[in-house]
Structures are given as structure tokens and as C-alpha cells.
Scaffold this active site. Structure first.
Site, PDB file in Angstrom:
ATOM      1  N   LYS A  65      43.747 -13.705  27.420  1.00  0.00           N
ATOM      2  CA  LYS A  65      44.323 -14.840  26.716  1.00  0.00           C
ATOM      3  C   LYS A  65      45.678 -15.178  27.332  1.00  0.00           C
ATOM      4  O   LYS A  65      46.540 -14.313  27.493  1.00  0.00           O
ATOM      5  CB  LYS A  65      44.492 -14.523  25.229  1.00  0.00           C
ATOM      6  CG  LYS A  65      43.187 -14.399  24.457  1.00  0.00           C
ATOM      7  CD  LYS A  65      42.533 -15.747  24.241  1.00  0.00           C
ATOM      8  CE  LYS A  65      41.337 -15.646  23.311  1.00  0.00           C
ATOM      9  NZ  LYS A  65      40.690 -16.943  23.094  1.00  0.00           N
TER      10      LYS A  65
ATOM     11  N   ASP B 185      41.617 -17.440  29.576  1.00  0.00           N
ATOM     12  CA  ASP B 185      41.471 -18.427  28.508  1.00  0.00           C
ATOM     13  C   ASP B 185      42.860 -18.874  28.082  1.00  0.00           C
ATOM     14  O   ASP B 185      43.586 -18.140  27.429  1.00  0.00           O
ATOM     15  CB  ASP B 185      40.712 -17.825  27.323  1.00  0.00           C
ATOM     16  CG  ASP B 185      40.437 -18.857  26.231  1.00  0.00           C
ATOM     17  OD1 ASP B 185      40.829 -20.026  26.408  1.00  0.00           O
ATOM     18  OD2 ASP B 185      39.841 -18.489  25.205  1.00  0.00           O
TER      19      ASP B 185
ATOM     20  N   GLU C 202      39.066 -20.804  30.964  1.00  0.00           N
ATOM     21  CA  GLU C 202      38.682 -21.637  29.832  1.00  0.00           C
ATOM     22  C   GLU C 202      39.842 -22.536  29.410  1.00  0.00           C
ATOM     23  O   GLU C 202      40.995 -22.101  29.361  1.00  0.00           O
ATOM     24  CB  GLU C 202      38.305 -20.764  28.624  1.00  0.00           C
ATOM     25  CG  GLU C 202      36.959 -20.100  28.696  1.00  0.00           C
ATOM     26  CD  GLU C 202      36.678 -19.365  27.402  1.00  0.00           C
ATOM     27  OE1 GLU C 202      36.602 -20.020  26.338  1.00  0.00           O
ATOM     28  OE2 GLU C 202      36.562 -18.127  27.441  1.00  0.00           O
TER      29      GLU C 202
ATOM     30  N   ASP D 104      36.023 -25.513  26.523  1.00  0.00           N
ATOM     31  CA  ASP D 104      35.780 -24.870  25.233  1.00  0.00           C
ATOM     32  C   ASP D 104      36.106 -25.862  24.120  1.00  0.00           C
ATOM     33  O   ASP D 104      35.223 -26.554  23.619  1.00  0.00           O
ATOM     34  CB  ASP D 104      36.616 -23.594  25.115  1.00  0.00           C
ATOM     35  CG  ASP D 104      36.385 -22.837  23.810  1.00  0.00           C
ATOM     36  OD1 ASP D 104      35.554 -23.289  22.990  1.00  0.00           O
ATOM     37  OD2 ASP D 104      37.033 -21.801  23.594  1.00  0.00           O
TER      38      ASP D 104
ATOM     39  N   LYS E 277      30.053 -22.536  20.934  1.00  0.00           N
ATOM     40  CA  LYS E 277      30.387 -21.735  19.752  1.00  0.00           C
ATOM     41  C   LYS E 277      29.819 -22.436  18.529  1.00  0.00           C
ATOM     42  O   LYS E 277      29.982 -23.646  18.368  1.00  0.00           O
ATOM     43  CB  LYS E 277      31.910 -21.593  19.600  1.00  0.00           C
ATOM     44  CG  LYS E 277      32.594 -20.780  20.674  1.00  0.00           C
ATOM     45  CD  LYS E 277      34.104 -20.770  20.460  1.00  0.00           C
ATOM     46  CE  LYS E 277      34.810 -19.938  21.526  1.00  0.00           C
ATOM     47  NZ  LYS E 277      36.290 -20.093  21.446  1.00  0.00           N
TER      48      LYS E 277
END
Length: 365
Positions: free
Chosen positions: A160, A188, A214, A239, A263
């Protein structure tokens, strides 16, 4: 078959603080839905509210769930497109809580067919290996955690990022230096960078052998994604820019991304996720199945979907490993190290722990 009533639970799961670019989570803001029928079959569905990304909180999910449960009462649960259209006709958005109802309906349908969900969806077993996600910390903290995961057998680390760009570069450098060159690294940024910062960071980070990044920028910069995608030496994965199959179509046609992250909390569940997968499959764009902070119940449904979706080749199904302090699920997916499997019992094959549910605030509609 008709729906008789729906149980709604405030399915809060305490967890260690988890930091991403847009905020810190101290507990999983989840909601559990149990839809009951006059055939003696009930379906389970779970969603995880992530307000800083999807805009829904546990409270909004609970409020909408009560309305949705009333709308679905006395209707046929096996006609899933019609039932999801009923919810869409009432509320244009709210994909997170819709995904819990969608999941419960698919659980009922697969149980009625006496098939595990992946078979009901036309899939078959294959090897699925998840990554492990590192929340944002200091470079030293993140490198130490990465080493811990690798020592436990992890082969894919997702990092992250999305804070100050120079610090983000330090984070990746520290992690790569700590774990060596054999481990796959993914990034991400959770919309954390500007266009200039994204291009700078991705150019600087190329030397660390990154699989993809991402969502580098906020969704309001989607018009700049084609330029970034063309100039980035690292492949991009959309995303937060991809909620539904129309988003997927536009992203692919504008050459804004190399990959898509599916998702349920964005798509509204399995039904729309299948449409995203189909659009991507037709265009040769590979997908990842991702998640928020769900328990093993929703993750099991994610895995069933992945097993029936050949174009899903990346797997980010580690959420219950990211610091959940309790496991409120009976049955469901199993982890052999970082390799996942689903049970072959009818439906999703996961139930909420009744002892845990006794402590949850609940409503019956």
C-alpha cells in the site's frame, strides 16, 4: 420458492489498525445478511463497508438493508437478475450492501441446485494463491513485516502506497532490499498520487521489478489514465475507476489500463462481476479478484466466483489475514499457507458462528 424474511446483522469484526492512503480502519465495518425461504433454504451474504473508497458506511448499509429486505419479501429468490433489478429500481448506487443480498441469493440458488457455488457458476477447481498486503508504515516497519510474511511462505507481496511520493519510493526500495529479488511485488496507491507524482513514482520504481500498480490517481483524473498508461513503465490496474461493466468497457476502449480489479463491494455482487469479467475476457484484459475487509464467509464467495472466471488470474484474498482478531465463520475457505481452497458442500459452504451472532445487533424484516 419465496423469500419469507431476512435477518440483518451488524457484523463488526475487531482488528489491528490497517492504514491505507485514504484512512485507517480499526474494525471491519461488515454487515451479514441471511435470506430465508419457504423451501427451508437460507442464503448468507456479507459485505464490508469502506467509506473512504466506496462511500458506504456500516450505518448506511444497515439502513438500506432494511429497505431492500422489505422489497424482496415474498418474491422468488431464484430469479437473481430480477431481484437485483428490484434493488436497482429502488436505489441507483449502494453497491456494497447490494453485494451482500446478491451473495445470499446465489447461496440459495446453488443450495437449491445441490451444487457448490463454483460448480453452479460453471467453474472447476484450480490452484489459487493469494498475495499478502502491507498497510502503510515506515519503510523499516513495512520491510520487517514483508520479511515476516516471506518467512511464513508468502511469495506475493502487495504494498500500500499513496502518501508522499518520495517516502513511497523509499518504502518499496526498503522492502525489495529486505526480501530479495524472487518475491513478486505489487503496488496499490489507492488514488493517492497526482498525475505528475504517479509518473515520477512509477518511473523510479521500475527498477524494483514491479508486477503492476493499482489505481495510482483519484478517479476524477480518469481522463489522464490513457496518458499515464502509455508512459508508465509499470503496468496499471484500475480499481476504484471500475465499478461496473460499463466502467470496464470505457477503461479498456480508452486504453486506460492493462488490468482490472473486480470487487463485489464495487460491482454490487456476483451478477455484475460476471459482466465485468465477460467484457474483459472479450478484450483480452486480465482481472484480479479483490476484497475489502471481509471475513472468510464473503472471501469464500469471492473464491467460488474466481474458480468460475478463467480470466481472473490475480488474487487478493488476504483480508481476514490482515489483523482480524476473531474468526466469526464456520466452514468456508481454507488456507494452506497462501494457497486457498473452497469446500464442496452446496452453496457458498460457509456459515456465521451463532455464538458470534448472539453478540451482534440484529433486525428481522
Amino acid at each position: 420458492m419465496k423469500i419469507t424474511h431476512t435477518e440483518i446483522y451488524r457484523f463488526s469484526i475487531p482488528m489491528e489498525p490497517f492504514v491505507i492512503a485514504t484512512g485507517t480502519m480499526h474494525f471491519a465495518q461488515n454487515v451479514l445478511i441471511r435470506i430465508f425461504t419457504d423451501a427451508g433454504i437460507h442464503g448468507n451474504g456479507e459485505c464490508s463497508a469502506f467509506p473512504m473508497i466506496v462511500g458506504e458506511t456500516q450505518e448506511t448499509c444497515l439502513a438500506m438493508a432494511k429497505d431492500f429486505a422489505q422489497i424482496l419479501k415474498d418474491k422468488d429468490p431464484l430469479d437473481i437478475p430480477a431481484r437485483m433489478n428490484d434493488l436497482l429500481g429502488y436505489a441507483a448506487h449502494n453497491p456494497t450492501i447490494k453485494s451482500a443480498f446478491d451473495m445470499a441469493l446465489f447461496d440459495i440458488a446453488a443450495k437449491n441446485a445441490n451444487q457448490p457455488l463454483y460448480q453452479f457458476l460453471g467453474g472447476q477447481k484450480r490452484t489459487i494463491e493469494t498475495d499478502m498486503t502491507l498497510g502503510i508504515g515506515t519503510p523499516e516497519q513495512m520491510a520487517s513485516k514483508a520479511v515476516e510474511h516471506v518467512n511464513n511462505g508468502c511469495r506475493i507481496i502487495k504494498i500500500k502506497l499513496g502518501k508522499k511520493v518520495h517516502e513511497d519510493i523509499e518504502r518499496v526500495a526498503s522492502i525489495r532490499n529486505a526480501i530479495g529479488d524472487e518475491i513478486t511485488l505489487r503496488l496499490d496507491a489507492n488514488q493517492g498520487w497526482s498525475f505528475d507524482d504517479a509518473l515520477f513514482a512509477l518511473t523510479e520504481l521500475e527498477k524494483f521489478n514491479i508486477e503492476f500498480c493499482e489505481q495510482p490517481m483519484r478517479t476524477w483524473f480518469d481522463d489522464k489514465l490513457p496518458e499515464l498508461n502509455t508512459n508508465s513503465p509499470i503496468a496499471l490496474m484500475a480499481d476504484e475507476s471500475c465499478y461496473n461493466h460499463h466502467d470496464a468497457r470505457k477503461l479498456i476502449n480508452s486504453q486506460s489500463t492493462t488490468f482490472l480489479n473486480i470487487k463485489f463491494s464495487k460491482s454490487g455482487g456476483i451478477l455484475e462481476a460476471q459482466k465485468i469479467h465477460e467484457v474483459a475476457l472479450q478484450k483480452g484484459v486480465k482481472c484480479m479478484i479483490g476484497s475489502m475487509l471481509e471475513s472468510r464467509l464473503a472471501l469464500t464467495a469471492n473464491l467460488h466466483f474466481a474458480l468460475a472466471s478463467p480470466n481472473v488470474v490475480y488474487f487478493d484474498l488476504d483480508t481476514c489475514l490482515l489483523g482480524h482478531l476473531v474468526d466469526p465463520v464456520i466452514g468456508g475457505l481454507t488456507y494452506q499457507g497462501f494457497t486457498l481452497d473452497v469446500p464442496d458442500t452446496p452453496g457458498i459452504g460457509a456459515e456465521a458462528d451463532e455464538f458470534f451472532l448472539e453478540k451482534c445487533e440484529s433486525w428481522t424484516i
